[in-house]
Design a protein around this motif. Structure first.
Motif, PDB file in Angstrom:
ATOM      1  N   THR A 125       0.865  -1.187   0.000  1.00 30.09           N
ATOM      2  CA  THR A 125       0.000   0.000   0.000  1.00 30.09           C
ATOM      3  C   THR A 125       0.901   1.237   0.000  1.00 30.09           C
ATOM      4  O   THR A 125       2.068   1.160   0.397  1.00 30.09           O
ATOM      5  CB  THR A 125      -0.881   0.041   1.266  1.00 30.09           C
ATOM      6  OG1 THR A 125       0.004   0.062   2.401  1.00 30.09           O
ATOM      7  CG2 THR A 125      -1.819  -1.142   1.350  1.00 30.09           C
ATOM      8  N   PRO A 126       0.364   2.391  -0.393  1.00 28.86           N
ATOM      9  CA  PRO A 126       1.162   3.626  -0.339  1.00 28.86           C
ATOM     10  C   PRO A 126       1.669   3.889   1.087  1.00 28.86           C
ATOM     11  O   PRO A 126       2.807   4.308   1.273  1.00 28.86           O
ATOM     12  CB  PRO A 126       0.172   4.703  -0.779  1.00 28.86           C
ATOM     13  CG  PRO A 126      -0.853   3.985  -1.575  1.00 28.86           C
ATOM     14  CD  PRO A 126      -0.963   2.606  -1.019  1.00 28.86           C
ATOM     15  N   PRO A 155      -0.407  -2.111  -6.787  1.00 25.50           N
ATOM     16  CA  PRO A 155      -0.900  -0.854  -7.390  1.00 25.50           C
ATOM     17  C   PRO A 155       0.268   0.082  -7.717  1.00 25.50           C
ATOM     18  O   PRO A 155       0.538   1.032  -6.973  1.00 25.50           O
ATOM     19  CB  PRO A 155      -1.797  -0.283  -6.280  1.00 25.50           C
ATOM     20  CG  PRO A 155      -1.240  -0.828  -5.009  1.00 25.50           C
ATOM     21  CD  PRO A 155      -0.600  -2.151  -5.322  1.00 25.50           C
ATOM     22  N   ASP A 157       0.780   2.417  -9.797  1.00 24.17           N
ATOM     23  CA  ASP A 157       0.522   3.853  -9.983  1.00 24.17           C
ATOM     24  C   ASP A 157       0.459   4.612  -8.658  1.00 24.17           C
ATOM     25  O   ASP A 157       0.680   5.816  -8.620  1.00 24.17           O
ATOM     26  CB  ASP A 157      -0.775   4.062 -10.793  1.00 24.17           C
ATOM     27  CG  ASP A 157      -1.966   3.368 -10.162  1.00 24.17           C
ATOM     28  OD1 ASP A 157      -1.777   2.364  -9.438  1.00 24.17           O
ATOM     29  OD2 ASP A 157      -3.106   3.840 -10.359  1.00 24.17           O
ATOM     30  N   LYS A 158       0.182   3.902  -7.585  1.00 26.20           N
ATOM     31  CA  LYS A 158       0.105   4.569  -6.269  1.00 26.20           C
ATOM     32  C   LYS A 158       1.440   4.481  -5.523  1.00 26.20           C
ATOM     33  O   LYS A 158       1.767   5.343  -4.713  1.00 26.20           O
ATOM     34  CB  LYS A 158      -0.997   3.923  -5.425  1.00 26.20           C
ATOM     35  CG  LYS A 158      -2.350   4.037  -6.097  1.00 26.20           C
ATOM     36  CD  LYS A 158      -3.485   3.897  -5.130  1.00 26.20           C
ATOM     37  CE  LYS A 158      -4.805   4.271  -5.775  1.00 26.20           C
ATOM     38  NZ  LYS A 158      -5.135   3.478  -6.963  1.00 26.20           N
ATOM     39  N   ILE A 159       2.201   3.404  -5.795  1.00 29.57           N
ATOM     40  CA  ILE A 159       3.443   3.200  -5.018  1.00 29.57           C
ATOM     41  C   ILE A 159       4.630   3.931  -5.651  1.00 29.57           C
ATOM     42  O   ILE A 159       5.449   4.530  -4.949  1.00 29.57           O
ATOM     43  CB  ILE A 159       3.811   1.688  -4.958  1.00 29.57           C
ATOM     44  CG1 ILE A 159       2.623   0.837  -4.540  1.00 29.57           C
ATOM     45  CG2 ILE A 159       4.966   1.444  -4.005  1.00 29.57           C
ATOM     46  CD1 ILE A 159       2.835  -0.643  -4.800  1.00 29.57           C
TER      47      ILE A 159
END
Ligand SMILES: Cc1ncc(COP(=O)(O)O)c(C=O)c1O
Length: 376
Positions: A125-126, A155, A157-159
């Motif tokens: 997760t971010p 994910p 694009d978020k990390i």
């Protein structure tokens, strides 16, 4: 019953629903059998250039792309050897067995590599990435897009923006998703994005590919002891004249060129990604209908490989053997997940119809094994 042994005369008859190596279509097998000129010839260079141009389109990148005479692990090792200086630290964000492999590759090359991991089945997760990056200054961060052991898709694009904010280079192991799931290298600002070709490309094993950023190339120039075979700088130098430093698997490169042309100009990138999405969704539908459970946490399931829990506590080795007798190879769980999960690979050239047919056979075998268990 199919011939499940090495078939000297005709080759294997099995239908592979594996997370690699996968089924290779006849049209590619024919290409592999064609004669080629040598690796220092003009015809070879033309072919090499086509492979690189095709890879750039596939990865949505202006970065250079390299061809390695190795499997994906060779490029993982190249990242460790080329991008980390003696006084620097690297971080591996691990979500499973192949994240752990990044870590081992670093350690065995005497690099200062730290592993931060989440429980298997979960994604990065971010928040987890931010917390991990706040502990130390890391010069390189390595992670998977698709973790083939757990069937989780990170994910990216978020990390990745969080990693890039920290100033680190980012290396993405896209081995079991490249050419099946869209990764936009330039948009995501990935420094090295790597894969071997025996998975979503639907080619036989023996060749690996990556994109490499200018920043990664510049970094390699500052790193000592890069070795010979996996040196990014020698590979880049030769790539400029559309060659490799050593003799490459030339038939494989012919196969790659033909397959890239098929992917880009016949099937089309968006249709290929959509087909893999449908294969993932259809498998998860079957899992639900069969009262089984997916191993990955909801929302992070891979569209190229499904890892499925042993909800009925049946013998998955027996299930895999019975599927073999019916002509299908699916696979048991990877490493610690053996017996606790099994995996269906739905990547490469598999169609929805192929998948439906296999799932029908698998449904019957699972029912028989459940019945057997009740009787005992
Ligand atoms: C995510 C991932 N990374 C790395 C590897 C290693 O690939 P290779 O066997 O091509 O070195 C695999 C192989 O299954 C993989 O799935």
């Amino acid at each position: 019953m199919p011939d499940v042994h090495f078939n000297k005369k005709e080759g294997s008859k099995l239908k592979l629903f594996t997370p690699g190596p996968v089924y290779v279509p006849e049209r590619i097998l024919k290409e592999l059998a064609k004669p080629n000129d040598t690796h220092r010839s003009k015809p070879y260079s033309e072919m090499h250039q086509l492979a690189v141009e095709g890879l750039k389109k596939l990865l949505y990148t202006e970065n250079d792309c390299l061809l390695f005479s190795s499997s994906a692990t060779g490029i993982m090792e190249a990242c460790m050897r080329n991008l980390i200086k003696k006084d620097e630290k690297a971080l591996v964000l691990s979500i499973g067995a192949f994240g752990d492999r990044w870590h081992s590759v670093g350690l065995t090359n005497e690099k200062d590599v730290v592993k931060e991991e989440v429980e298997w089945g979960k994604a990065i997760t971010p928040e987890f990435a931010s917390e991990a990056l706040s502990k130390e200054k890391y010069s390189v961060v390595c992670l998977q897009s698709n973790e083939t052991s757990t069937g989780v898709y990170n994910p990216l694009d978020k990390i990745i923006p969080i990693i890039k904010d920290s100033g680190a280079l980012v290396c993405v192991d896209a081995t079991s998703s490249m050419a099946g799931i869209k990764v936009e290298v330039d948009k995501l600002d990935i420094d090295v994005c790597l894969a071997s070709v025996q998975k979503c490309f639907a080619l036989p094993p023996g060749l690996a590919v990556c994109s490499i950023s200018e920043a990664a190339i510049q970094k390699a120039a500052e790193v000592k002891n890069r070795g010979i075979y996996l040196d990014f700088l020698t590979l880049i130098k030769k790539n400029k004249v559309h060659q490799t430093p050593n003799t490459p698997p030339i038939p494989q490169i012919r196969g790659l060129v033909v397959q890239l042309d098929y992917i880009l100009n016949k099937e089309g990138l968006e249709s290929r990604f959509q087909r893999h999405k449908q294969l993932g969704m259809r498998t998860r539908m079957w899992v639900r209908d069969a009262n089984l459970e997916m191993f990955p946490e909801k929302g992070y399931e891979s569209d190229t490989v499904s890892t499925i829990k042993n909800t009925f506590n049946i013998d998955y080795s027996e299930m895999v053997s019975q599927m073999l007798m019916k002509g299908y190879r699916i696979v048991n769980g990877y490493g610690d997940l053996m017996g606790k999960t099994f995996r269906i690979g739905h990547m490469g050239e598999i169609t929805l119809k192929d998948l439906e047919e296999m799932l029908e056979v698998l449904t019957d075998i699972i029912s028989e094994l459940r019945l057997k268990k009740l009787e005992n």
